[in-house]
Motif scaffolding. Structure first.
Motif, PDB file in Angstrom:
ATOM      1  N   GLY A   1       1.164   9.181  -5.967  1.00 50.25           N
ATOM      2  CA  GLY A   1       1.288  10.557  -5.511  1.00 50.25           C
ATOM      3  C   GLY A   1       0.618  10.858  -4.184  1.00 50.25           C
ATOM      4  N   GLY A   2       0.414   9.856  -3.355  1.00 48.04           N
ATOM      5  CA  GLY A   2      -0.107  10.081  -2.014  1.00 48.04           C
ATOM      6  C   GLY A   2      -1.531   9.580  -1.817  1.00 48.04           C
ATOM      7  N   LEU A   3      -2.005   9.754  -0.604  1.00 49.45           N
ATOM      8  CA  LEU A   3      -3.313   9.248  -0.213  1.00 49.45           C
ATOM      9  C   LEU A   3      -4.437   9.893  -1.019  1.00 49.45           C
ATOM     10  CD1 LEU A   3      -4.781   7.324   1.679  1.00 49.45           C
ATOM     11  CD2 LEU A   3      -4.721   9.101   3.442  1.00 49.45           C
ATOM     12  N   GLN A   4      -4.368  11.193  -1.250  1.00 52.20           N
ATOM     13  CA  GLN A   4      -5.422  11.855  -2.016  1.00 52.20           C
ATOM     14  C   GLN A   4      -5.520  11.281  -3.425  1.00 52.20           C
ATOM     15  OE1 GLN A   4      -5.579  16.125  -1.837  1.00 52.20           O
ATOM     16  NE2 GLN A   4      -6.878  16.283  -3.624  1.00 52.20           N
ATOM     17  N   ALA A   5      -4.404  11.067  -4.073  1.00 51.09           N
ATOM     18  CA  ALA A   5      -4.415  10.510  -5.424  1.00 51.09           C
ATOM     19  C   ALA A   5      -4.946   9.082  -5.424  1.00 51.09           C
ATOM     20  CB  ALA A   5      -3.008  10.560  -6.024  1.00 51.09           C
ATOM     21  N   LEU A   6      -4.594   8.304  -4.421  1.00 52.00           N
ATOM     22  CA  LEU A   6      -5.066   6.924  -4.355  1.00 52.00           C
ATOM     23  C   LEU A   6      -6.583   6.867  -4.169  1.00 52.00           C
ATOM     24  CD1 LEU A   6      -4.286   3.935  -4.358  1.00 52.00           C
ATOM     25  CD2 LEU A   6      -4.019   4.105  -1.880  1.00 52.00           C
ATOM     26  N   VAL A   7      -7.117   7.687  -3.258  1.00 50.95           N
ATOM     27  CA  VAL A   7      -8.563   7.699  -3.043  1.00 50.95           C
ATOM     28  C   VAL A   7      -9.281   8.223  -4.286  1.00 50.95           C
ATOM     29  CG1 VAL A   7     -10.449   8.595  -1.621  1.00 50.95           C
ATOM     30  CG2 VAL A   7      -8.300   7.895  -0.545  1.00 50.95           C
ATOM     31  N   THR A   8      -8.717   9.232  -4.923  1.00 45.59           N
ATOM     32  CA  THR A   8      -9.305   9.757  -6.150  1.00 45.59           C
ATOM     33  C   THR A   8      -9.390   8.670  -7.221  1.00 45.59           C
ATOM     34  OG1 THR A   8      -8.581  12.008  -5.669  1.00 45.59           O
ATOM     35  CG2 THR A   8      -9.050  11.491  -7.984  1.00 45.59           C
ATOM     36  N   ALA A   9      -8.371   7.826  -7.300  1.00 44.98           N
ATOM     37  CA  ALA A   9      -8.387   6.737  -8.279  1.00 44.98           C
ATOM     38  C   ALA A   9      -9.527   5.755  -8.019  1.00 44.98           C
ATOM     39  CB  ALA A   9      -7.047   6.001  -8.253  1.00 44.98           C
ATOM     40  N   HIS A  10      -9.932   5.621  -6.753  1.00 45.40           N
ATOM     41  CA  HIS A  10     -10.987   4.668  -6.392  1.00 45.40           C
ATOM     42  C   HIS A  10     -12.365   5.299  -6.289  1.00 45.40           C
ATOM     43  CE1 HIS A  10      -8.411   1.211  -5.676  1.00 45.40           C
ATOM     44  NE2 HIS A  10      -7.530   2.082  -5.233  1.00 45.40           N
ATOM     45  N   MET A  11     -12.421   6.628  -6.014  1.00 44.06           N
ATOM     46  CA  MET A  11     -13.713   7.260  -5.742  1.00 44.06           C
ATOM     47  C   MET A  11     -14.043   8.435  -6.658  1.00 44.06           C
ATOM     48  SD  MET A  11     -14.178   7.032  -1.646  1.00 44.06           S
ATOM     49  CE  MET A  11     -15.861   7.566  -1.858  1.00 44.06           C
ATOM     50  N   GLY A  12     -13.164   8.770  -7.570  1.00 42.97           N
ATOM     51  CA  GLY A  12     -13.421   9.890  -8.467  1.00 42.97           C
ATOM     52  C   GLY A  12     -12.843  11.186  -7.938  1.00 42.97           C
TER      53      GLY A  12
ATOM     54  N   LEU B   1       0.828  -1.199   0.000  1.00 41.68           N
ATOM     55  CA  LEU B   1       0.000   0.000   0.000  1.00 41.68           C
ATOM     56  C   LEU B   1       0.865   1.253   0.000  1.00 41.68           C
ATOM     57  CD1 LEU B   1      -2.740   1.453   0.201  1.00 41.68           C
ATOM     58  CD2 LEU B   1      -2.586   1.192   2.677  1.00 41.68           C
ATOM     59  N   LEU B   2       1.926   1.265   0.818  1.00 42.13           N
ATOM     60  CA  LEU B   2       2.806   2.434   0.868  1.00 42.13           C
ATOM     61  C   LEU B   2       3.509   2.647  -0.469  1.00 42.13           C
ATOM     62  CD1 LEU B   2       4.276   2.053   4.459  1.00 42.13           C
ATOM     63  CD2 LEU B   2       2.560   3.704   3.662  1.00 42.13           C
ATOM     64  N   ARG B   3       3.926   1.565  -1.135  1.00 46.76           N
ATOM     65  CA  ARG B   3       4.524   1.703  -2.468  1.00 46.76           C
ATOM     66  C   ARG B   3       3.504   2.265  -3.447  1.00 46.76           C
ATOM     67  NH1 ARG B   3       6.856  -3.290  -1.221  1.00 46.76           N
ATOM     68  NH2 ARG B   3       5.331  -4.395  -2.504  1.00 46.76           N
ATOM     69  N   GLN B   4       2.260   1.790  -3.346  1.00 51.21           N
ATOM     70  CA  GLN B   4       1.204   2.285  -4.236  1.00 51.21           C
ATOM     71  C   GLN B   4       0.949   3.770  -3.974  1.00 51.21           C
ATOM     72  OE1 GLN B   4      -2.533   0.179  -3.946  1.00 51.21           O
ATOM     73  NE2 GLN B   4      -3.282   1.011  -5.877  1.00 51.21           N
ATOM     74  N   LEU B   5       0.950   4.175  -2.695  1.00 52.20           N
ATOM     75  CA  LEU B   5       0.765   5.590  -2.362  1.00 52.20           C
ATOM     76  C   LEU B   5       1.872   6.430  -2.976  1.00 52.20           C
ATOM     77  CD1 LEU B   5      -0.321   5.432   1.383  1.00 52.20           C
ATOM     78  CD2 LEU B   5      -1.683   6.257  -0.529  1.00 52.20           C
ATOM     79  N   ASP B   6       3.119   5.964  -2.853  1.00 57.91           N
ATOM     80  CA  ASP B   6       4.241   6.697  -3.449  1.00 57.91           C
ATOM     81  C   ASP B   6       4.107   6.766  -4.957  1.00 57.91           C
ATOM     82  OD1 ASP B   6       5.439   7.238  -1.021  1.00 57.91           O
ATOM     83  OD2 ASP B   6       6.799   5.522  -1.111  1.00 57.91           O
ATOM     84  N   LYS B   7       3.689   5.672  -5.566  1.00 58.02           N
ATOM     85  CA  LYS B   7       3.589   5.586  -7.022  1.00 58.02           C
ATOM     86  C   LYS B   7       2.538   6.544  -7.586  1.00 58.02           C
ATOM     87  CE  LYS B   7       2.821   2.183 -10.670  1.00 58.02           C
ATOM     88  NZ  LYS B   7       2.515   0.770 -10.933  1.00 58.02           N
TER      89      LYS B   7
END
Length: 139
Positions: free
Chosen positions: A74-85, A66-72
């Motif tokens: 661009g952070g928590l906001q980008a990860l949530v945006t990818a899943h929720m718009g 998960l931490l690698r994915q967050l880094d990849k």
């Protein structure tokens, strides 16, 4: 889309989580937000967070992933945006929406309860100021 009985389901979620302590992979900010969204909608748009496992070894591996994915991304906001718009401005958040909040120098996910954002704390759910919100997502 919210279920017709979402308010009852969201209330039940809050009661169940009120005294649940923070536990990585079970009741951390991502799991908390995912469970709230599922209670409200019946689906979990953040299912990728569900892979932590229950044993220490697999949980550590999943957290590292998960931490690698967050880094990849661009952070928590980008990860949530990818899943929720796309996010909305925090002042537009309503009850049940997911909120990204800065607390004690860290970013975390919480759920808007109308006035504050509720997230997992050491000994149960904690109330965080919506004034510290950085972004929000409609549920």
């Amino acid at each position: 889309m919210r279920l017709p009985d979402w308010q009852t389901r969201f209330s039940r979620f809050g009661q169940e989580r009120a005294r649940a302590p923070f536990v990585w992979g079970t009741n951390d900010c991502c799991m908390h937000a995912a469970a709230a969204v599922e209670a409200i909608t019946g689906t979990n748009p953040m299912a990728a967070f569900e892979s932590y496992g229950t044993e220490a070894g697999p949980r550590r591996k999943a957290l590292r992933r998960l931490l690698r994915q967050l880094d990849k991304v661009g952070g928590l906001q980008a990860l949530v945006t990818a899943h929720m718009g796309e996010p909305i401005r925090p002042v537009m958040a309503t009850v049940g929406d997911v909120v990204l909040v800065r607390n004690e120098g860290r970013e975390l996910l919480a759920i808007c309860n109308g006035v504050n954002a509720m997230g997992p704390g050491r000994d149960g759910m904690v109330s965080l100021s919506m004034q510290d919100a950085l972004a929000a997502w409609r549920v």
